[in-house]
Scaffold this motif. Sequence first.
Motif, PDB file in Angstrom:
ATOM      1  N   LEU A   1       0.847  -1.196   0.000  1.00 13.59           N
ATOM      2  CA  LEU A   1       0.000   0.000   0.000  1.00 13.59           C
ATOM      3  C   LEU A   1       0.883   1.247   0.000  1.00 13.59           C
ATOM      4  O   LEU A   1       2.002   1.211   0.491  1.00 13.59           O
ATOM      5  N   ASP A   2       0.357   2.353  -0.536  1.00 10.59           N
ATOM      6  CA  ASP A   2       1.022   3.644  -0.377  1.00 10.59           C
ATOM      7  C   ASP A   2       0.792   4.132   1.059  1.00 10.59           C
ATOM      8  O   ASP A   2      -0.113   3.659   1.747  1.00 10.59           O
ATOM      9  N   SER A   3       1.554   5.130   1.461  1.00 12.25           N
ATOM     10  CA  SER A   3       1.541   5.568   2.856  1.00 12.25           C
ATOM     11  C   SER A   3       0.468   6.617   3.160  1.00 12.25           C
ATOM     12  O   SER A   3       0.482   7.214   4.229  1.00 12.25           O
ATOM     13  N   HIS A   4      -0.429   6.860   2.201  1.00  8.86           N
ATOM     14  CA  HIS A   4      -1.542   7.805   2.428  1.00  8.86           C
ATOM     15  C   HIS A   4      -2.798   7.167   1.874  1.00  8.86           C
ATOM     16  O   HIS A   4      -3.349   7.637   0.889  1.00  8.86           O
ATOM     17  N   THR A   5      -3.163   6.038   2.475  1.00  3.32           N
ATOM     18  CA  THR A   5      -4.307   5.264   1.984  1.00  3.32           C
ATOM     19  C   THR A   5      -5.230   4.925   3.157  1.00  3.32           C
ATOM     20  O   THR A   5      -4.844   5.062   4.322  1.00  3.32           O
TER      21      THR A   5
ATOM     22  N   GLY B   1      -8.890   3.652  -0.351  1.00  9.28           N
ATOM     23  CA  GLY B   1      -8.773   5.051  -0.755  1.00  9.28           C
ATOM     24  C   GLY B   1      -7.313   5.475  -0.823  1.00  9.28           C
ATOM     25  O   GLY B   1      -6.478   4.959  -0.085  1.00  9.28           O
ATOM     26  N   HIS B   2      -7.010   6.430  -1.691  1.00 12.42           N
ATOM     27  CA  HIS B   2      -5.626   6.907  -1.865  1.00 12.42           C
ATOM     28  C   HIS B   2      -5.655   8.410  -2.107  1.00 12.42           C
ATOM     29  O   HIS B   2      -6.487   8.899  -2.865  1.00 12.42           O
ATOM     30  N   ILE B   3      -4.754   9.127  -1.464  1.00 10.43           N
ATOM     31  CA  ILE B   3      -4.648  10.565  -1.732  1.00 10.43           C
ATOM     32  C   ILE B   3      -3.802  10.754  -2.979  1.00 10.43           C
ATOM     33  O   ILE B   3      -2.592  10.497  -2.960  1.00 10.43           O
ATOM     34  N   TYR B   4      -4.448  11.141  -4.078  1.00 12.03           N
ATOM     35  CA  TYR B   4      -3.683  11.548  -5.263  1.00 12.03           C
ATOM     36  C   TYR B   4      -3.260  12.983  -4.981  1.00 12.03           C
ATOM     37  O   TYR B   4      -4.101  13.866  -4.859  1.00 12.03           O
TER      38      TYR B   4
HETATM   39 MN    MN Z   1       0.635   7.717  -3.590  1.00 15.37          MN
END
Ligand code: MN
Length: 585
Positions: A228-232, A359-362
């Motif tokens: 996972l990305d770190s802002h999910t 969810g992910h912060i683009y």
């Molecule tokens: Mn990202």
Amino acid sequence: LKTLLKYILLSSVTVVFTVLTYRIFKSKDFTRDRNSLGLARSIGIEPLAPREVILVDNEKIDWHDYEQIEKELKRLGRGEHGKPEFLSEQEKHDYDSLYKVNGFNAALSDKIAIDRSVPDIRHKGCRAKKYLKNLPTVSVIVPFHNEHWTTLLRTAVSVVKRSPPHLLKEVILVDDFSSKAFSKKPLDDYLAANLTKVRAIHLPERSGLIRARLAGARAATADVLVFLDSHTEANVNWLPPLLEPIAQDYKTCVCPFIDVIQYETFEYRAQDEGARGAFDWEFFYKRLPLLPEDLKHPTEPFKSPVMAGGLFAISAKFFWELGGYDEGLDIWGGEQYELSFKIWQCGGQMYDAPCSRVGHIYRKFAPFPNPGKGDFVGRNYKRVAEVWMDEYAQYLYMRRPQYKNLDPGDLTQQRAIRDQLHCKPFKWFMENVAFDLPLKYPPVEPGDFGFGEIRNLGAPELCVDSLFRERDQAVAVAPCLSDAGRKGKGEQNFTLSWHKDLRVKGKSLCFDVSDPNDKADVTLYPCHGSKGNQYWKYDVEKQWFLHGGNPRCLDCDPGQKRLYVRACDESSKTQKWRFENVNLT
Ligand code: MN
Ligand code: UD2
């Protein structure tokens, strides 16, 4: 009496054995020991008959944690249920400074609970879906470089809170040499005190997200690796739909649907209802429509040619059989293509699971300065193209000629992996997996049908004019600039592209008509290249611009300077247009 006692003893022994055997099958460790028959025999228990084993194996259950769901429904507070949230004027003092280093509204993140609730926006069919009772265990791996404290913790907490405890073995946060002080001891202390399943690994030098993920994968102990990305934020019941296809075939990689956490308001919403991942020949990540059979089963996983990159599940066994990632990929970029091509070309498959959502912060912009490494994205792309894409690499170089002279470094090890695994050619991938990609993104673009000024013949002093307007605004007619000896800045210069859309020169805005009524406005909208409301043809003989599949004609009102479409009429003069340059071949 003696016989009776003997009988009772024997039957109770049988019952105990049966229960024991069942429990062993239940706790079967997936990828490490697929053959638990061996395990059962090794501890002296004769296993159940194979037919019964299959029954136990295929048992499906409802994995929803209803207690947790109920609790979350009752939550009140800022940003709860993924509702958009705003800062008050008094709260805005560190808004700018935090925005600059994160590319999103980190000051707002600090006002929202790290265990906030998110809305269950899955297809409603997902609520009734059951998954295999016997699923593999998971290590979640999250690389981060200078991630904001609350977005990082919200990632970890959402995973811990919304995963079945016995499946989630650990969450590994891989600190890619962050300079923020809280990323080290304060983080370790916080995790030890509050989130026992979560731990951090601190890399001794900046390694980039690819090598950070590899470090996490090496430390992981579970059957399946979830990145996972770190802002999910993981959504309700996200894990079972990711794991089931892997339990059924370990050479499967599964991606969740990626929802949008809006960078300004932290609103949680869907990106769309699914699409297949792809790329264009500049290597921008793109998406292809679902196939008809995918649309028939909206809650079932569907095949996707390329992953977005950040969020996916893969068995540790398959990941390492593929050699993990290419360690030569630096900092950011290209690894999503490398792994996707490798998975497909080397005997695996990749799915998107609609019932798993994260969810992910683009970000609004990339906040990290280049760590003095030159064009690392270009080098990464070239490594991937040179190892995996065969003759198709030239299409990338056609658009990015600077890559031809870029040194991608040593590729022997990567090529050796491809040989050892007898991976298929890229042509196979293009023809069997991404078969509809060239229709939308042709490797060699055909020429335009026409370009230049579009002059009305009923009112020959008037030309189509975009009036420098933007998205969702109507275009019109205006006095032709060329009559005044002016060239203009593109507001009267249009292209009828090979996509059969009419583009404003120099912009990716297209003439779009969505209104079915008479005299419908022509508005500007980002070009999608899929015909529909943006479909135009030029009839050279009649001098008509025809719109749509059930065509209407481009027309204008010279008095009001309005531009619109209406039913074609052979006798109308204002429906005739002269297109400056028409390609007749
Ligand atoms: Mn990202
Ligand atoms: C997308 C992917 C991302 C990755 C990237 C291409 C999604 C949602 N995101 O970009 O995962 O595949 O495309 O490489 O699919 N990071 C480090 N070290 C670095 C740079 C980044 O650890 O030197 C971390 C970063 O903190 C984050 C992750 O890597 O957790 C991805 O970086 P990003 O969020 O900037 O990438 P994104 O989402 O724009």
